[in-house]
Write a protein that holds these residues in place. Sequence first.
Motif, PDB file in Angstrom:
ATOM      1  N   GLU B 174      -7.583   6.806   4.367  1.00 22.01           N
ATOM      2  CA  GLU B 174      -6.218   7.144   3.941  1.00 22.01           C
ATOM      3  C   GLU B 174      -5.177   6.477   4.839  1.00 22.01           C
ATOM      4  N   PHE B 175      -5.465   6.535   6.110  1.00 22.98           N
ATOM      5  CA  PHE B 175      -4.559   5.910   7.078  1.00 22.98           C
ATOM      6  C   PHE B 175      -4.343   4.437   6.750  1.00 22.98           C
ATOM      7  N   LEU B 176      -5.441   3.764   6.461  1.00 23.23           N
ATOM      8  CA  LEU B 176      -5.329   2.326   6.171  1.00 23.23           C
ATOM      9  C   LEU B 176      -4.611   2.091   4.851  1.00 23.23           C
ATOM     10  N   VAL B 177      -4.945   2.888   3.859  1.00 21.34           N
ATOM     11  CA  VAL B 177      -4.305   2.710   2.553  1.00 21.34           C
ATOM     12  C   VAL B 177      -2.803   2.946   2.664  1.00 21.34           C
ATOM     13  N   ARG B 199     -20.867   8.694   6.662  1.00 22.68           N
ATOM     14  CA  ARG B 199     -19.680   7.841   6.685  1.00 22.68           C
ATOM     15  C   ARG B 199     -19.525   7.131   5.341  1.00 22.68           C
ATOM     16  N   LEU B 200     -20.631   6.677   4.801  1.00 21.93           N
ATOM     17  CA  LEU B 200     -20.559   5.963   3.524  1.00 21.93           C
ATOM     18  C   LEU B 200     -20.001   6.880   2.441  1.00 21.93           C
ATOM     19  N   ARG B 201     -20.483   8.105   2.433  1.00 24.56           N
ATOM     20  CA  ARG B 201     -20.006   9.040   1.424  1.00 24.56           C
ATOM     21  C   ARG B 201     -18.495   9.255   1.568  1.00 24.56           C
ATOM     22  N   GLY B 202     -18.073   9.421   2.808  1.00 26.97           N
ATOM     23  CA  GLY B 202     -16.645   9.611   3.049  1.00 26.97           C
ATOM     24  C   GLY B 202     -15.843   8.404   2.592  1.00 26.97           C
ATOM     25  N   TYR B 203     -16.393   7.255   2.848  1.00 32.46           N
ATOM     26  CA  TYR B 203     -15.726   6.003   2.471  1.00 32.46           C
ATOM     27  C   TYR B 203     -15.574   5.922   0.960  1.00 32.46           C
ATOM     28  N   GLU B 204     -16.674   6.196   0.275  1.00 32.95           N
ATOM     29  CA  GLU B 204     -16.646   6.123  -1.188  1.00 32.95           C
ATOM     30  C   GLU B 204     -15.688   7.153  -1.778  1.00 32.95           C
ATOM     31  N   ASN B 205     -15.818   8.358  -1.306  1.00 32.18           N
ATOM     32  CA  ASN B 205     -14.965   9.419  -1.830  1.00 32.18           C
ATOM     33  C   ASN B 205     -13.490   9.131  -1.604  1.00 32.18           C
ATOM     34  N   ALA B 206     -13.201   8.634  -0.425  1.00 24.69           N
ATOM     35  CA  ALA B 206     -11.801   8.367  -0.096  1.00 24.69           C
ATOM     36  C   ALA B 206     -11.227   7.320  -1.029  1.00 24.69           C
ATOM     37  N   LEU B 207     -11.987   6.239  -1.201  1.00 20.40           N
ATOM     38  CA  LEU B 207     -11.487   5.173  -2.072  1.00 20.40           C
ATOM     39  C   LEU B 207     -11.278   5.712  -3.480  1.00 20.40           C
ATOM     40  N   LYS B 208     -12.260   6.485  -3.926  1.00 22.33           N
ATOM     41  CA  LYS B 208     -12.166   7.034  -5.276  1.00 22.33           C
ATOM     42  C   LYS B 208     -10.910   7.903  -5.425  1.00 22.33           C
ATOM     43  N   SER B 209     -10.751   8.830  -4.511  1.00 20.23           N
ATOM     44  CA  SER B 209      -9.636   9.768  -4.653  1.00 20.23           C
ATOM     45  C   SER B 209      -8.291   9.071  -4.488  1.00 20.23           C
ATOM     46  N   LEU B 210      -8.307   7.921  -3.838  1.00 22.33           N
ATOM     47  CA  LEU B 210      -7.044   7.193  -3.666  1.00 22.33           C
ATOM     48  C   LEU B 210      -6.879   6.116  -4.732  1.00 22.33           C
ATOM     49  N   HIS B 211      -7.843   6.087  -5.648  1.00 21.94           N
ATOM     50  CA  HIS B 211      -7.799   5.108  -6.738  1.00 21.94           C
ATOM     51  C   HIS B 211      -7.754   3.673  -6.237  1.00 21.94           C
ATOM     52  N   VAL B 212      -8.534   3.438  -5.220  1.00 23.07           N
ATOM     53  CA  VAL B 212      -8.667   2.064  -4.743  1.00 23.07           C
ATOM     54  C   VAL B 212     -10.036   1.574  -5.196  1.00 23.07           C
ATOM     55  N   ALA B 213     -10.052   0.403  -5.794  1.00 20.94           N
ATOM     56  CA  ALA B 213     -11.326  -0.116  -6.294  1.00 20.94           C
ATOM     57  C   ALA B 213     -12.275  -0.377  -5.135  1.00 20.94           C
ATOM     58  N   MET B 214     -13.528  -0.015  -5.348  1.00 17.62           N
ATOM     59  CA  MET B 214     -14.502  -0.252  -4.293  1.00 17.62           C
ATOM     60  C   MET B 214     -15.244  -1.555  -4.551  1.00 17.62           C
ATOM     61  N   ASN B 215     -15.380  -2.340  -3.507  1.00 17.41           N
ATOM     62  CA  ASN B 215     -16.092  -3.613  -3.596  1.00 17.41           C
ATOM     63  C   ASN B 215     -17.345  -3.513  -2.724  1.00 17.41           C
ATOM     64  N   ASN B 216     -18.490  -3.548  -3.374  1.00 17.75           N
ATOM     65  CA  ASN B 216     -19.730  -3.363  -2.618  1.00 17.75           C
ATOM     66  C   ASN B 216     -19.955  -4.430  -1.550  1.00 17.75           C
TER      67      ASN B 216
END
Lengths: 338, 338
Positions: B174-177, B199-216
Motif C-alpha cells: 500500500e505504501f508503494l502504491v 509474504r507472497l499471500r500478503g503481496y497478492e492480496n494487497a495488489l488485488k485489493s488495490l486493483h493493481v494488476a499482478m505480473n508473475n
Amino acid sequence: MKKAPTIKEIARMLNLSISTVSRALHNSEDISPATTKRVKEVADELGYEPNQTALFLKSGKTLTLGVILPHLSEAFFSEAISGIEDFASEHNYNVLMGQSHDDTEREKKIVEAMKNHRVDGILVSIAKNTKDFTHFDNLKKYDIPVVFFDRVPDRKEANTVTCKMEAAMQEAVEFLVKNGHTRIAFINGPKDLLATRERLRGYENALKSLHVAMNNQFVVHSDLSPDATYRAMQHLLTLKPGPSAVIAFNDYVALDAMQYARKMNIKINKDISFVSFANLPVWSYMENPPLASVEQFPYRQGQRATEMILDILNAPRTAKQHEKFNKIILEPRLFIHT
Amino acid sequence: MKKAPTIKEIARMLNLSISTVSRALHNSEDISPATTKRVKEVADELGYEPNQTALFLKSGKTLTLGVILPHLSEAFFSEAISGIEDFASEHNYNVLMGQSHDDTEREKKIVEAMKNHRVDGILVSIAKNTKDFTHFDNLKKYDIPVVFFDRVPDRKEANTVTCKMEAAMQEAVEFLVKNGHTRIAFINGPKDLLATRERLRGYENALKSLHVAMNNQFVVHSDLSPDATYRAMQHLLTLKPGPSAVIAFNDYVALDAMQYARKMNIKINKDISFVSFANLPVWSYMENPPLASVEQFPYRQGQRATEMILDILNAPRTAKQHEKFNKIILEPRLFIHT
DNA sequence: CTGTTAGCGCCTTCAT
DNA sequence: ATGAAGGCGCTAACAG
C-alpha cells in the motif's frame, strides 16, 4: 511419557542390575553380547539418553563454557560468539551466554551465576568500566579458568587473546599520511580501556616516526555512545585548521562520526577522510564506507580464546598450579575499502 | 584451594551435621541464630556457593534454556538473543547457545546436545531447510517444551511467536502504491519457509485489493545468498517495463539487491525504490536506505518467546499434558526511513 | 534445635 | 558374566 528414561528403568524392565545396564551401554568387555544387545534395544526403544547432570555431578565437569560479553547484538561480539560456539561445539562443549550491558555489576552477577552453574571455564570481554577484577580472581577458588579476549584487563596476571593494536594504528596513520594527510584527528575510546591507551600510543608513535607534528587538540574521546561521539566530532569541527582525516576508535564511533559530519554537510572521504577499527561486514554495502578499517578478526579471536581455554582445561593440573598466563596476540590487518 | 568448598567441609569444620549446615544456609526457622551465624561466617570465609549441578540432579531442573538459531552473527538473531538473555536472566535462567548454520543436521546435533544437557526448554528459529520436525517432537519424551520464533514450522502443533507478516506485506505494498508505484517486484525467500508463503499471500492480496494488476514475472526468489539475490535482481532488470519498486524478503536481500542495482548504475529510490523486511539498525546510518522497512522487533520476539516458555515451565503439569499450543502473533510495523 | 537417612542418575570398585 | 554398594553435593522427610 513425561519423564526421561533412566538406566534404572531399563534394568527393571530386563530384570538386570543397574550396573549391568550401565556397562552394556558402554560396551564393556565383560557383558555377554546377548545382554548387551537386549539392553541397547530397550534403550533405543525408550529413547534413552544419559542424564548429563548426573555425570556433571560425578565428574565435576559440565562441558560448558561461559561467555560474557558487553552486548550480544553488537556485530563484533556476535561474530566472536559465532567463532566461540563453532569451536566449542566441535569439541563437544556447550556455550552459556551472558551480556553485561557494559555494566560491572551485571558482569559480577553473571560471573556468580556461571560459577554456581559450574561452567568449566569462562571467556570474557570486560565491561568498559570494569577496573576491579576480584570477581574474576575469585574463580580461582573454584578452579575455573578465565580467558579474556578483545577487551582485556591491563595486567600480567591474565590469559588474554588480543590484537596488536599499536601496530595496526601505526599502519592506519601511515596509510593516511601516504595519502597526503597531516591533520589527522583521532576519536579515541573510554580512558579505562587498555585498547584506548594502546591506540593512543600507536597514534603518537606513528606520527613521531613519520615526522608529523602532533596536535593535542586533535585527540578527543568518546564513551562510545552516539552523543559522545557527536560531541567529539563537533569539537573537531570547531578547530581551524580542522582535521583532514579522522581515525575512529571503532566502527560504531565511525558511523556516528560520519553521520554527524554528513549532517554538517561535510563530504565523507572528500572533505574529511575516515579510518576505523573493526571492519563491520556492512561496510561492503555502504556507498561511502571509511577509506580503510583495521580488521580485528572477531571470529578468529573467539576461536583462539576458546582454543586457549580448552588447552588450559586439558592441561595437567601441575601446569595450572604454576599459574602461567597465556597471551595470544593476533596480527590485525588494515583493510582498504575499494 | 583447588576444589570448590562444600557444605560437607563446613560441617566438618564446625562439627555439625551436613543437614544442619544446609538448613542454616537456607535460614531455616529451627536452627539457632548462633549456629546459623557461625555457619554463614565459615561459608563466607570459604567462598562457598551451592553446587548447582547437584541441585539440578535433585530437582530435575537446570534453570537453563537452550537457544538454537541459524546464525548468531546475523543482526536480527543477535538482537533476538539479546532479548532472550535479558528476559531469561531476569528470571534466573541461563541461556545455552547453539547455531545451526542453517543446516538441519547440525540443528539435530544441537538438539541432542541440549537434551543431554537437560535444558528446561528450547527456543528455536529453524534452519531454512528443516522440514522434518521429529528431532523436536522427540523432546516430548524428555518433557522439554519447545517454542519456535520468527522461523517457525508451518503446522498447528507448535508453540510459536511470530509477526503477522501478511498484514505487514499489505502495508508495504500500500505504501508503494500510494507513492505512485504499480510495477512492484518482489524478491521472495526460500520456498520452504512459512515466511515466504505468508509474504507472497500478503503481496497478492494487497495488489488485488488495490486493483493493481499482478505480473508473475515480478515475483522472483532468492535462497538468501548474495549470488541468488544478484541473479534475482538481474532477472528483474531484463524485464520491460521493469519494476519501479522492489520489495525484498529481508534486509540482507535488500542490501544485496541494492548493491547489484548500484553496480548497474541504477539510482536507489530514484530509478527503483526499495522496501525491505527486518529493519537493520544500520539503516539509520546509510545514505540510501530502503524507503521503508517492516520492523519485526527481534528483541521483543525473543522476549515474548522466553516469556512463553517460562509460562509453560511454570504451568501445572496438567496443562502440559493437554498439549495446548500457544501462539503469539506480534503486529509488525512499517518503518518509513526519513 | 540438631542428627540420621535416603535418594536424585550414574559410574566404579569390590564381590560373587 | 552379573550384582551389590558407595559416593558425587545437596535436600527433605523422619527421628530424636
